[in-house]
Scaffold this motif. Structure first.
Motif, PDB file in Angstrom:
ATOM      1  N   ILE A   1     -10.357  12.866 -19.755  1.00 21.87           N
ATOM      2  CA  ILE A   1     -10.160  12.233 -21.059  1.00 21.87           C
ATOM      3  C   ILE A   1      -8.682  11.969 -21.277  1.00 21.87           C
ATOM      4  O   ILE A   1      -7.849  12.873 -21.117  1.00 21.87           O
ATOM      5  CB  ILE A   1     -10.688  13.116 -22.212  1.00 21.87           C
ATOM      6  CG1 ILE A   1     -12.040  13.741 -21.843  1.00 21.87           C
ATOM      7  CG2 ILE A   1     -10.756  12.322 -23.496  1.00 21.87           C
ATOM      8  CD1 ILE A   1     -13.157  12.774 -21.671  1.00 21.87           C
ATOM      9  N   GLN A   2      -8.356  10.745 -21.654  1.00 21.02           N
ATOM     10  CA  GLN A   2      -6.998  10.402 -22.040  1.00 21.02           C
ATOM     11  C   GLN A   2      -7.015  10.018 -23.517  1.00 21.02           C
ATOM     12  O   GLN A   2      -7.728   9.102 -23.914  1.00 21.02           O
ATOM     13  CB  GLN A   2      -6.471   9.232 -21.202  1.00 21.02           C
ATOM     14  CG  GLN A   2      -6.229   9.575 -19.742  1.00 21.02           C
ATOM     15  CD  GLN A   2      -5.653   8.406 -18.969  1.00 21.02           C
ATOM     16  OE1 GLN A   2      -6.329   7.396 -18.773  1.00 21.02           O
ATOM     17  NE2 GLN A   2      -4.423   8.535 -18.542  1.00 21.02           N
ATOM     18  N   SER A   3      -6.252  10.750 -24.317  1.00 20.68           N
ATOM     19  CA  SER A   3      -6.245  10.521 -25.761  1.00 20.68           C
ATOM     20  C   SER A   3      -4.946   9.843 -26.181  1.00 20.68           C
ATOM     21  O   SER A   3      -3.851  10.258 -25.763  1.00 20.68           O
ATOM     22  CB  SER A   3      -6.393  11.860 -26.498  1.00 20.68           C
ATOM     23  OG  SER A   3      -6.476  11.652 -27.888  1.00 20.68           O
ATOM     24  N   PHE A   4      -5.062   8.808 -26.995  1.00 28.14           N
ATOM     25  CA  PHE A   4      -3.907   8.057 -27.475  1.00 28.14           C
ATOM     26  C   PHE A   4      -3.919   8.048 -29.000  1.00 28.14           C
ATOM     27  O   PHE A   4      -4.945   7.720 -29.607  1.00 28.14           O
ATOM     28  CB  PHE A   4      -3.936   6.629 -26.937  1.00 28.14           C
ATOM     29  CG  PHE A   4      -3.913   6.549 -25.433  1.00 28.14           C
ATOM     30  CD1 PHE A   4      -2.712   6.491 -24.745  1.00 28.14           C
ATOM     31  CD2 PHE A   4      -5.093   6.573 -24.702  1.00 28.14           C
ATOM     32  CE1 PHE A   4      -2.684   6.441 -23.355  1.00 28.14           C
ATOM     33  CE2 PHE A   4      -5.090   6.513 -23.318  1.00 28.14           C
ATOM     34  CZ  PHE A   4      -3.873   6.455 -22.643  1.00 28.14           C
ATOM     35  N   GLY A   5      -2.762   8.395 -29.607  1.00 23.88           N
ATOM     36  CA  GLY A   5      -2.728   8.584 -31.049  1.00 23.88           C
ATOM     37  C   GLY A   5      -1.756   7.716 -31.824  1.00 23.88           C
ATOM     38  O   GLY A   5      -1.466   8.018 -32.983  1.00 23.88           O
ATOM     39  N   ASP A   6      -1.231   6.642 -31.210  1.00 28.89           N
ATOM     40  CA  ASP A   6      -0.362   5.736 -31.960  1.00 28.89           C
ATOM     41  C   ASP A   6      -0.607   4.312 -31.482  1.00 28.89           C
ATOM     42  O   ASP A   6      -1.088   4.085 -30.367  1.00 28.89           O
ATOM     43  CB  ASP A   6       1.111   6.111 -31.780  1.00 28.89           C
ATOM     44  CG  ASP A   6       1.588   5.969 -30.351  1.00 28.89           C
ATOM     45  OD1 ASP A   6       2.034   4.870 -29.994  1.00 28.89           O
ATOM     46  OD2 ASP A   6       1.481   6.955 -29.585  1.00 28.89           O
ATOM     47  N   GLN A   7      -0.293   3.330 -32.336  1.00 31.58           N
ATOM     48  CA  GLN A   7      -0.607   1.933 -32.033  1.00 31.58           C
ATOM     49  C   GLN A   7       0.016   1.460 -30.726  1.00 31.58           C
ATOM     50  O   GLN A   7      -0.611   0.739 -29.947  1.00 31.58           O
ATOM     51  CB  GLN A   7      -0.157   1.026 -33.183  1.00 31.58           C
ATOM     52  CG  GLN A   7      -1.028   1.109 -34.411  1.00 31.58           C
ATOM     53  CD  GLN A   7      -0.398   1.972 -35.482  1.00 31.58           C
ATOM     54  OE1 GLN A   7       0.376   2.871 -35.169  1.00 31.58           O
ATOM     55  NE2 GLN A   7      -0.730   1.704 -36.736  1.00 31.58           N
TER      56      GLN A   7
ATOM     57  N   VAL B   1     -13.401   4.908 -29.867  1.00 33.24           N
ATOM     58  CA  VAL B   1     -12.477   4.679 -30.979  1.00 33.24           C
ATOM     59  C   VAL B   1     -12.949   5.487 -32.179  1.00 33.24           C
ATOM     60  O   VAL B   1     -14.114   5.396 -32.581  1.00 33.24           O
ATOM     61  CB  VAL B   1     -12.412   3.181 -31.358  1.00 33.24           C
ATOM     62  CG1 VAL B   1     -11.409   2.963 -32.495  1.00 33.24           C
ATOM     63  CG2 VAL B   1     -12.041   2.345 -30.144  1.00 33.24           C
ATOM     64  N   SER B   2     -12.049   6.281 -32.735  1.00 33.41           N
ATOM     65  CA  SER B   2     -12.379   7.116 -33.898  1.00 33.41           C
ATOM     66  C   SER B   2     -11.527   6.697 -35.087  1.00 33.41           C
ATOM     67  O   SER B   2     -10.302   6.785 -35.059  1.00 33.41           O
ATOM     68  CB  SER B   2     -12.131   8.590 -33.572  1.00 33.41           C
ATOM     69  OG  SER B   2     -12.288   9.395 -34.724  1.00 33.41           O
ATOM     70  N   SER B   3     -12.181   6.220 -36.149  1.00 36.57           N
ATOM     71  CA  SER B   3     -11.458   5.795 -37.350  1.00 36.57           C
ATOM     72  C   SER B   3     -12.421   5.705 -38.521  1.00 36.57           C
ATOM     73  O   SER B   3     -13.389   4.934 -38.471  1.00 36.57           O
ATOM     74  CB  SER B   3     -10.797   4.437 -37.134  1.00 36.57           C
ATOM     75  OG  SER B   3     -10.209   3.966 -38.322  1.00 36.57           O
ATOM     76  N   LEU B   4     -12.177   6.491 -39.564  1.00 35.30           N
ATOM     77  CA  LEU B   4     -13.053   6.440 -40.733  1.00 35.30           C
ATOM     78  C   LEU B   4     -13.002   5.073 -41.405  1.00 35.30           C
ATOM     79  O   LEU B   4     -14.024   4.522 -41.797  1.00 35.30           O
ATOM     80  CB  LEU B   4     -12.671   7.541 -41.733  1.00 35.30           C
ATOM     81  CG  LEU B   4     -13.071   8.972 -41.356  1.00 35.30           C
ATOM     82  CD1 LEU B   4     -12.545   9.958 -42.395  1.00 35.30           C
ATOM     83  CD2 LEU B   4     -14.585   9.102 -41.222  1.00 35.30           C
TER      84      LEU B   4
ATOM     85  N   GLY C   1      -7.394   7.231 -31.487  1.00 36.97           N
ATOM     86  CA  GLY C   1      -7.510   7.690 -32.871  1.00 36.97           C
ATOM     87  C   GLY C   1      -6.149   7.943 -33.482  1.00 36.97           C
ATOM     88  O   GLY C   1      -5.332   8.667 -32.899  1.00 36.97           O
ATOM     89  N   LEU C   2      -5.897   7.347 -34.627  1.00 39.82           N
ATOM     90  CA  LEU C   2      -4.612   7.513 -35.305  1.00 39.82           C
ATOM     91  C   LEU C   2      -4.659   8.688 -36.274  1.00 39.82           C
ATOM     92  O   LEU C   2      -5.712   9.030 -36.803  1.00 39.82           O
ATOM     93  CB  LEU C   2      -4.253   6.237 -36.088  1.00 39.82           C
ATOM     94  CG  LEU C   2      -4.172   4.933 -35.298  1.00 39.82           C
ATOM     95  CD1 LEU C   2      -3.866   3.771 -36.244  1.00 39.82           C
ATOM     96  CD2 LEU C   2      -3.105   5.022 -34.212  1.00 39.82           C
ATOM     97  N   GLY C   3      -3.509   9.304 -36.532  1.00 39.14           N
ATOM     98  CA  GLY C   3      -3.407  10.356 -37.548  1.00 39.14           C
ATOM     99  C   GLY C   3      -4.338  11.514 -37.292  1.00 39.14           C
ATOM    100  O   GLY C   3      -4.380  12.094 -36.190  1.00 39.14           O
TER     101      GLY C   3
ATOM    102  N   ILE D   1      -5.215  -1.757 -33.893  1.00 40.33           N
ATOM    103  CA  ILE D   1      -6.337  -1.199 -33.125  1.00 40.33           C
ATOM    104  C   ILE D   1      -7.342  -2.299 -32.808  1.00 40.33           C
ATOM    105  O   ILE D   1      -7.874  -2.370 -31.699  1.00 40.33           O
ATOM    106  CB  ILE D   1      -7.029  -0.058 -33.895  1.00 40.33           C
ATOM    107  CG1 ILE D   1      -6.030   1.052 -34.234  1.00 40.33           C
ATOM    108  CG2 ILE D   1      -8.187   0.513 -33.073  1.00 40.33           C
ATOM    109  CD1 ILE D   1      -5.381   1.688 -33.048  1.00 40.33           C
ATOM    110  N   LEU D   2      -7.594  -3.178 -33.779  1.00 45.49           N
ATOM    111  CA  LEU D   2      -8.504  -4.299 -33.551  1.00 45.49           C
ATOM    112  C   LEU D   2      -7.980  -5.194 -32.435  1.00 45.49           C
ATOM    113  O   LEU D   2      -8.740  -5.644 -31.567  1.00 45.49           O
ATOM    114  CB  LEU D   2      -8.686  -5.104 -34.834  1.00 45.49           C
ATOM    115  CG  LEU D   2      -9.614  -6.319 -34.737  1.00 45.49           C
ATOM    116  CD1 LEU D   2     -11.002  -5.908 -34.288  1.00 45.49           C
ATOM    117  CD2 LEU D   2      -9.671  -7.060 -36.081  1.00 45.49           C
ATOM    118  N   ARG D   3      -6.690  -5.422 -32.454  1.00 44.08           N
ATOM    119  CA  ARG D   3      -6.062  -6.225 -31.390  1.00 44.08           C
ATOM    120  C   ARG D   3      -6.259  -5.566 -30.029  1.00 44.08           C
ATOM    121  O   ARG D   3      -6.590  -6.240 -29.036  1.00 44.08           O
ATOM    122  CB  ARG D   3      -4.574  -6.384 -31.689  1.00 44.08           C
ATOM    123  CG  ARG D   3      -3.805  -7.184 -30.643  1.00 44.08           C
ATOM    124  CD  ARG D   3      -2.317  -7.154 -30.972  1.00 44.08           C
ATOM    125  NE  ARG D   3      -1.513  -7.658 -29.873  1.00 44.08           N
ATOM    126  CZ  ARG D   3      -0.210  -7.461 -29.735  1.00 44.08           C
ATOM    127  NH1 ARG D   3       0.453  -6.770 -30.653  1.00 44.08           N
ATOM    128  NH2 ARG D   3       0.443  -7.953 -28.703  1.00 44.08           N
ATOM    129  N   ALA D   4      -6.086  -4.246 -29.984  1.00 39.98           N
ATOM    130  CA  ALA D   4      -6.260  -3.515 -28.722  1.00 39.98           C
ATOM    131  C   ALA D   4      -7.707  -3.597 -28.237  1.00 39.98           C
ATOM    132  O   ALA D   4      -7.962  -3.746 -27.032  1.00 39.98           O
ATOM    133  CB  ALA D   4      -5.846  -2.064 -28.904  1.00 39.98           C
TER     134      ALA D   4
END
Length: 267
Positions: free
Chosen positions: A149-155, A173-176, A127-129, A183-186
């Motif tokens: 849980i491993q959280s990642f917050g940048d591309q 994946v969390s994104s409004l 999740g970004l931002g 993120i799509l690439r990932a």
């Protein structure tokens, strides 16, 4: 004295060092935003004399108690108006989000989320931002059930984590908006590694959807509405609470067993 009604409380506090002990009692009454009383009723209520209240008014630079009450009533009205202008729109936005979240609830989608979370011990959260803050909430909730849980917050870190995914791994994946190309690439990289993906978004047209095992749609505001007066992660947090509650309902025995083991270790 300034004519601004919102200066009254500041004026009282600015004179604190000059007040007698009796005048401190009078000051506390008004600073506490207590009901408006006549001078005799106030004197009786706080156990001081009427002349002491008059001297309090004079020390503030006012002519009499009547003038103090006039300014005080305006200050109270101003505060009420402010609460109406600020608090009401914010709580209305929360209510709208809650109502829309209830309307968009899909029980099977939530169950599918819970089943995938239950099936694995290690979960990645992307999740970004502001979405990264939601990741902290997810981590706090599910780590209590023995999940790592491993959280990642940048591309950059998200792409790196995608490359290390293995078959059966679960990523939430969390994104409004769910339109970020990196993120799509990932996600595409993760799918090549046969990982499972869960998505929480407000965008039904997101390109992410086609690559995810399950999607939950968060509530959102239209372009003509405002989301700026509340925290952007709130729609996501509502969905995470729904998932959390459903998970406990579906897997009560395993949750109780894990919590019991934790209590034993703490003894």
């Amino acid at each position: 004295m300034s004519n601004k009604v919102d200066d009254l409380y500041l004026l009282i506090e600015s004179k604190r060092n000059e007040f007698t002990s009796v005048e401190q009692v009078v000051a506390d009454y008004f600073i506490g935003k207590q009901p408006i009383l006549s001078i005799s009723a106030l004197a009786k209520k706080i156990s001081v004399s009427a002349p002491s209240i008059t001297r309090f008014c004079k020390k503030l630079g006012l002519n009499n108690y009547k003038e103090l009450i006039f300014l005080y009533s305006l200050s109270l009205h101003d505060q009420t108006a402010d609460a109406s202008m600020i608090s009401t729109p914010v709580t209305a936005s929360y209510h709208a989000l809650a109502t829309r979240s209830d309307a968009s609830y899909r029980g099977q989608a939530v169950k599918n989320f819970c089943d995938l979370i239950y099936s694995t011990r290690i979960i990645l959260f992307w999740g970004l931002g502001f979405n990264s803050f939601a990741g902290l909430d997810f981590t706090f909730k599910f780590s209590r059930f023995g999940k790592f849980i491993q959280s990642f917050g940048d591309q950059h870190s998200i792409l790196l984590s995608a490359m290390s995914l293995k078959k059966g791994d679960v990523v939430l994946v969390s994104s409004l908006s769910a339109i970020d190309p990196e993120i799509l690439r990932a996600i595409k990289i993760g799918k090549e590694h046969k990982a499972h993906f869960l998505l929480i978004t407000a965008n039904e047209d997101s390109p992410f959807v086609n690559y995810c095992d399950e999607t939950i749609y968060a509530a959102s505001f239209s372009a003509d509405e405002k989301l700026g007066n509340i925290s952007p992660q709130i729609p996501i947090l509502i969905q995470l609470d729904i998932i959390y509650s459903k998970y406990i309902s579906l897997h009560r025995k395993s949750v109780d067993k894990w919590l019991s083991s934790e209590n034993i270790l703490k003894q």
